[in-house]
Design a protein around this motif. Structure first.
Motif, PDB file in Angstrom:
ATOM      1  N   UNK A  19       0.343  -1.481  -0.094  1.00  0.00           N
ATOM      2  CA  UNK A  19      -0.008   0.290  -0.190  1.00  0.00           C
ATOM      3  C   UNK A  19       0.695   1.428   0.051  1.00  0.00           C
ATOM      4  N   UNK A  20       2.344   1.461   0.559  1.00  0.00           N
ATOM      5  CA  UNK A  20       2.940   2.153   0.684  1.00  0.00           C
ATOM      6  C   UNK A  20       3.633   2.148  -0.195  1.00  0.00           C
ATOM      7  N   UNK A  21       4.217   1.199  -0.610  1.00  0.00           N
ATOM      8  CA  UNK A  21       4.967   1.425  -1.942  1.00  0.00           C
ATOM      9  C   UNK A  21       4.826   1.143  -3.162  1.00  0.00           C
ATOM     10  N   UNK A  22       4.720   1.751  -3.928  1.00  0.00           N
ATOM     11  CA  UNK A  22       3.798   1.730  -5.155  1.00  0.00           C
ATOM     12  C   UNK A  22       4.891   2.964  -6.162  1.00  0.00           C
ATOM     13  N   UNK A  23       3.537   3.752  -6.746  1.00  0.00           N
ATOM     14  CA  UNK A  23       3.610   4.892  -7.235  1.00  0.00           C
ATOM     15  C   UNK A  23       3.873   6.157  -6.497  1.00  0.00           C
ATOM     16  N   UNK A  24       3.907   6.822  -5.374  1.00  0.00           N
ATOM     17  CA  UNK A  24       4.812   7.731  -4.243  1.00  0.00           C
ATOM     18  C   UNK A  24       5.951   7.174  -4.880  1.00  0.00           C
ATOM     19  N   UNK A  25       6.498   5.837  -4.489  1.00  0.00           N
ATOM     20  CA  UNK A  25       7.857   6.234  -4.714  1.00  0.00           C
ATOM     21  C   UNK A  25       8.957   6.096  -6.069  1.00  0.00           C
ATOM     22  N   UNK A  26       7.881   6.237  -6.786  1.00  0.00           N
ATOM     23  CA  UNK A  26       8.138   6.015  -8.269  1.00  0.00           C
ATOM     24  C   UNK A  26       7.919   6.981  -9.072  1.00  0.00           C
TER      25      UNK A  26
ATOM     26  N   UNK B  88      -4.095   7.712  -7.809  1.00  0.00           N
ATOM     27  CA  UNK B  88      -2.782   8.268  -8.694  1.00  0.00           C
ATOM     28  C   UNK B  88      -2.607   6.654  -9.461  1.00  0.00           C
ATOM     29  N   UNK B  89      -3.061   5.507  -8.651  1.00  0.00           N
ATOM     30  CA  UNK B  89      -2.256   4.331  -9.320  1.00  0.00           C
ATOM     31  C   UNK B  89      -2.535   4.247 -10.476  1.00  0.00           C
ATOM     32  N   UNK B  90      -4.234   3.976 -10.579  1.00  0.00           N
ATOM     33  CA  UNK B  90      -3.996   3.574 -12.273  1.00  0.00           C
ATOM     34  C   UNK B  90      -4.146   4.457 -13.560  1.00  0.00           C
ATOM     35  N   UNK B  91      -3.825   5.906 -13.192  1.00  0.00           N
ATOM     36  CA  UNK B  91      -3.641   7.297 -14.113  1.00  0.00           C
ATOM     37  C   UNK B  91      -1.506   6.843 -14.200  1.00  0.00           C
ATOM     38  N   UNK B  92      -1.375   6.765 -13.741  1.00  0.00           N
ATOM     39  CA  UNK B  92       0.532   6.187 -13.238  1.00  0.00           C
ATOM     40  C   UNK B  92       0.533   5.058 -14.090  1.00  0.00           C
ATOM     41  N   UNK B  93      -0.217   4.465 -13.940  1.00  0.00           N
ATOM     42  CA  UNK B  93       0.254   3.380 -14.429  1.00  0.00           C
ATOM     43  C   UNK B  93      -0.131   2.850 -16.206  1.00  0.00           C
ATOM     44  N   UNK B  94      -1.234   4.285 -16.545  1.00  0.00           N
ATOM     45  CA  UNK B  94      -1.853   3.900 -17.832  1.00  0.00           C
ATOM     46  C   UNK B  94      -0.937   5.088 -18.642  1.00  0.00           C
TER      47      UNK B  94
ATOM     48  N   UNK C 206      -2.270 -12.846  -0.721  1.00  0.00           N
ATOM     49  CA  UNK C 206      -1.648 -12.611  -2.779  1.00  0.00           C
ATOM     50  C   UNK C 206       0.036 -11.515  -2.502  1.00  0.00           C
ATOM     51  N   UNK C 207       0.306 -10.508  -1.194  1.00  0.00           N
ATOM     52  CA  UNK C 207       1.182  -9.105  -1.600  1.00  0.00           C
ATOM     53  C   UNK C 207       1.855 -10.149  -0.859  1.00  0.00           C
ATOM     54  N   UNK C 208       1.783 -11.270   0.001  1.00  0.00           N
ATOM     55  CA  UNK C 208       3.747 -11.706   0.691  1.00  0.00           C
ATOM     56  C   UNK C 208       3.978 -12.389  -0.414  1.00  0.00           C
ATOM     57  N   UNK C 209       3.734 -12.374  -1.940  1.00  0.00           N
ATOM     58  CA  UNK C 209       4.178 -13.167  -2.767  1.00  0.00           C
ATOM     59  C   UNK C 209       4.527 -12.222  -3.701  1.00  0.00           C
ATOM     60  N   UNK C 210       3.530 -11.277  -4.469  1.00  0.00           N
ATOM     61  CA  UNK C 210       4.308 -10.527  -4.796  1.00  0.00           C
ATOM     62  C   UNK C 210       5.481  -9.517  -4.093  1.00  0.00           C
ATOM     63  N   UNK C 211       4.748  -8.744  -3.548  1.00  0.00           N
ATOM     64  CA  UNK C 211       5.421  -7.552  -2.971  1.00  0.00           C
ATOM     65  C   UNK C 211       7.296  -7.529  -2.533  1.00  0.00           C
ATOM     66  N   UNK C 212       7.534  -8.554  -1.790  1.00  0.00           N
ATOM     67  CA  UNK C 212       9.156  -8.375  -1.447  1.00  0.00           C
ATOM     68  C   UNK C 212       9.698  -8.631  -2.718  1.00  0.00           C
ATOM     69  N   UNK C 213       9.712  -9.049  -3.928  1.00  0.00           N
ATOM     70  CA  UNK C 213      10.412  -9.812  -5.235  1.00  0.00           C
ATOM     71  C   UNK C 213      10.376  -8.676  -5.464  1.00  0.00           C
ATOM     72  N   UNK C 214       9.461  -7.716  -5.992  1.00  0.00           N
ATOM     73  CA  UNK C 214       9.299  -6.449  -6.533  1.00  0.00           C
ATOM     74  C   UNK C 214      10.125  -5.650  -5.994  1.00  0.00           C
ATOM     75  N   UNK C 215      10.233  -5.419  -4.471  1.00  0.00           N
ATOM     76  CA  UNK C 215      10.944  -4.078  -3.912  1.00  0.00           C
ATOM     77  C   UNK C 215      12.669  -4.680  -4.750  1.00  0.00           C
TER      78      UNK C 215
ATOM     79  N   UNK D 144       6.194  -0.986 -12.222  1.00  0.00           N
ATOM     80  CA  UNK D 144       5.540   0.192 -11.705  1.00  0.00           C
ATOM     81  C   UNK D 144       3.893  -0.367 -12.251  1.00  0.00           C
ATOM     82  N   UNK D 145       3.929  -0.927 -12.473  1.00  0.00           N
ATOM     83  CA  UNK D 145       2.222  -1.752 -12.641  1.00  0.00           C
ATOM     84  C   UNK D 145       1.900  -2.955 -11.873  1.00  0.00           C
ATOM     85  N   UNK D 146       3.020  -3.807 -11.522  1.00  0.00           N
ATOM     86  CA  UNK D 146       3.126  -4.766  -9.711  1.00  0.00           C
ATOM     87  C   UNK D 146       2.757  -3.718  -8.954  1.00  0.00           C
TER      88      UNK D 146
END
Length: 475
Positions: free
Chosen positions: A73-80, A167-173, A209-218, A358-360
């Motif tokens: 929820x925190x690491x995402x479009x705000x960080x990028x 901001x998420x949908x806009x940033x991804x698009x 779901x988040x436990x599988x996706x977030x750590x490798x993304x970071x 960014x999408x993930x």
């Protein structure tokens, strides 16, 4: 946009800036600089326990699941995109104030998470829920006799629900359009569909779901950014000097950059830091309250860790990549600026990879935020189970639509920039943060009591009081 910007400027004026810094100083000094003195302990008892099979106490989710939703929820479009916009608007000096906010934010977030766990409630099905509205009701209303706690809770809730215009949908698009040339509307519609799929199964499933996706993304994003910094290592001393000097003197106009005064630099740095780390915002405590934990402060350590990873690490990498590559004054902003900086070293392949990241990131943020909205709806409905299920089901249908409308306006109207979109984020960040910061400062005494007990139990500092209540409701 002119109206939104005027309100945003008023909201993020001196009062909120002073409040953020004051709250951070109160918790940092009051804790005797816990985030420095016990950083090793924080890391050992957070990332060092991720794969432990030990039963962590009562709650709904394991620490890895909770931290993955919260970091998602925190690491995402705000960080990028957010950090890139801060530098594009305020110049390199904005990065310095992001660091200041992160340092103080480690203790603010540790405090709000601890309070959320302490004041949490168990529902009729045995699930644990909590957050700012809960500690407003119990800490302010019941314990301190503040009759108008409900007014604060409503203002807080309105501000949080404003984030449906995410901001998420806009940033991804925007990112996918810039990299692959796919129309923003098409990307936005696909994102809406994925959001529906991700949120239909609610909080416990989101954790898995988040436990599988977030750590490798970071890890992936950090490695890519570090490679770029190493390639431009000769520019690093000058970049750091620019960041520090501009933070106190302002940034002169250069290239496509229009120049920025110190006040604007501080404002953009603090606002983007809060959006990226959520420290003081009152959002992630709503998911931390559901964690299995033996002590509120033990979960609070995860709050400090989130800020360390999300802002100290990821935002720092984003800032340095943009500054050392020299693109900060190129006229680009948001995610396209970060993408362009990564492309200077990693080439088109790097751009594609970062776009996927960014999408993930964005999807994890969107699904993480669903958990926050659900907590607020549950508290609003109280014990009325029928109303609770109705509101949650209705909101599931509505949730992705406002974010798509932002994409629609940007794509069709073609007159909304990334900086404009982030002005909306300033509103939905500043309103709840203003309320939450005041409340946690008022309740700081309870946090310091919990911290004192934690130090005695787990750090051997002081004497354990066997009669001290670890949770507001006995568990």
């Amino acid at each position: 946009m002119a109206i939104i910007k005027t309100i945003s400027d008023l909201l993020w004026g001196m009062p909120l800036i002073v409040l953020i810094l004051l709250a951070g100083i109160i918790f940092t000094v009051g804790s005797k600089f816990f985030q420095i003195a016990h950083l090793k302990h924080i890391l050992k008892n957070t990332i060092g326990t991720l794969f432990s099979k030990k039963d962590n106490g009562k709650g709904m989710m394991k620490p890895l699941e909770v931290i993955s939703i919260a970091v998602g929820g925190a690491v995402g479009v705000g960080n990028i995109g957010g950090v890139a916009t801060a530098i594009a608007v305020g110049g390199p000096g904005a990065a310095f104030w992001i660091w200041v906010a992160a340092f103080l934010g480690m203790m603010m977030k540790m405090a709000e998470v601890s309070l959320a766990v302490y004041y949490r409630s168990k529902d009729e099905k045995g699930g644990y829920y909590g957050g700012p509205t809960y500690y407003m009701e119990k800490g302010l209303g019941r314990d301190k006799g503040f009759k108008f706690w409900g007014v604060l809770a409503v203002i807080f809730g309105i501000g949080i629900f404003g984030n449906v215009f995410s901001m998420q949908n806009f940033t991804v698009a925007q990112s996918v359009n810039a990299t692959f040339g796919i129309p923003m509307l098409a990307v936005g519609l696909v994102y809406v569909g994925l959001t529906y799929l991700a949120t239909v199964r609610e909080i416990p499933w989101l954790g898995k779901l988040a436990a599988k996706v977030v750590p490798p993304m970071c890890v992936f994003y950090l490695v890519g950014g570090i490679v770029i910094i190493i390639v431009n290592i000769t520019q690093l001393p000058a970049a750091l000097g620019l960041i520090i000097s501009d933070a106190f003197t302002g940034t002169a106009a250069t290239g496509a950059f229009m120049g920025a005064g110190v006040a604007l630099i501080i404002r953009t740095g603090l606002s983007r830091a809060m959006f990226s780390s959520e420290a003081g915002w009152g959002t992630s405590p709503m998911i931390h309250a559901s964690a299995k934990t033996e002590h509120p402060v033990k979960q609070g350590l995860w709050g400090a860790f989130e800020v360390f990873v999300g802002t100290m690490c990821i935002c720092t990498v984003t800032s340095l990549v943009i500054v050392v590559t020299g693109l900060w004054d190129s006229g680009l902003d948001g995610a396209p600026l970060t993408l362009a900086a990564f492309e200077t070293v990693l080439g088109p392949v790097g751009t594609i990879i970062i776009t996927v990241a960014i999408f993930l990131f964005a999807l994890s943020t969107t699904t993480g935020w669903w958990a926050y909205f659900e907590v607020l709806l549950r508290h609003l409905c109280g014990t009325n189970e029928k109303l609770k299920r109705t509101l949650i089901n209705v909101f599931k249908v509505i949730y992705p639509i406002p974010g798509f409308l932002v994409v629609l306006l940007a794509a069709v109207g073609n007159d909304i920039s990334g900086a404009d979109i982030w002005e909306i984020a300033n509103l939905t960040t500043g309103i709840p943060a203003f309320v939450n910061l005041i409340v946690i400062v008022i309740l700081s005494g309870k946090f310091f009591q919990l911290l004192k007990d934690y130090k005695a139990r787990y750090l051997g500092i002081g004497t354990v009081d066997p009669n001290f209540r670890l949770f507001d409701e006995e568990e």
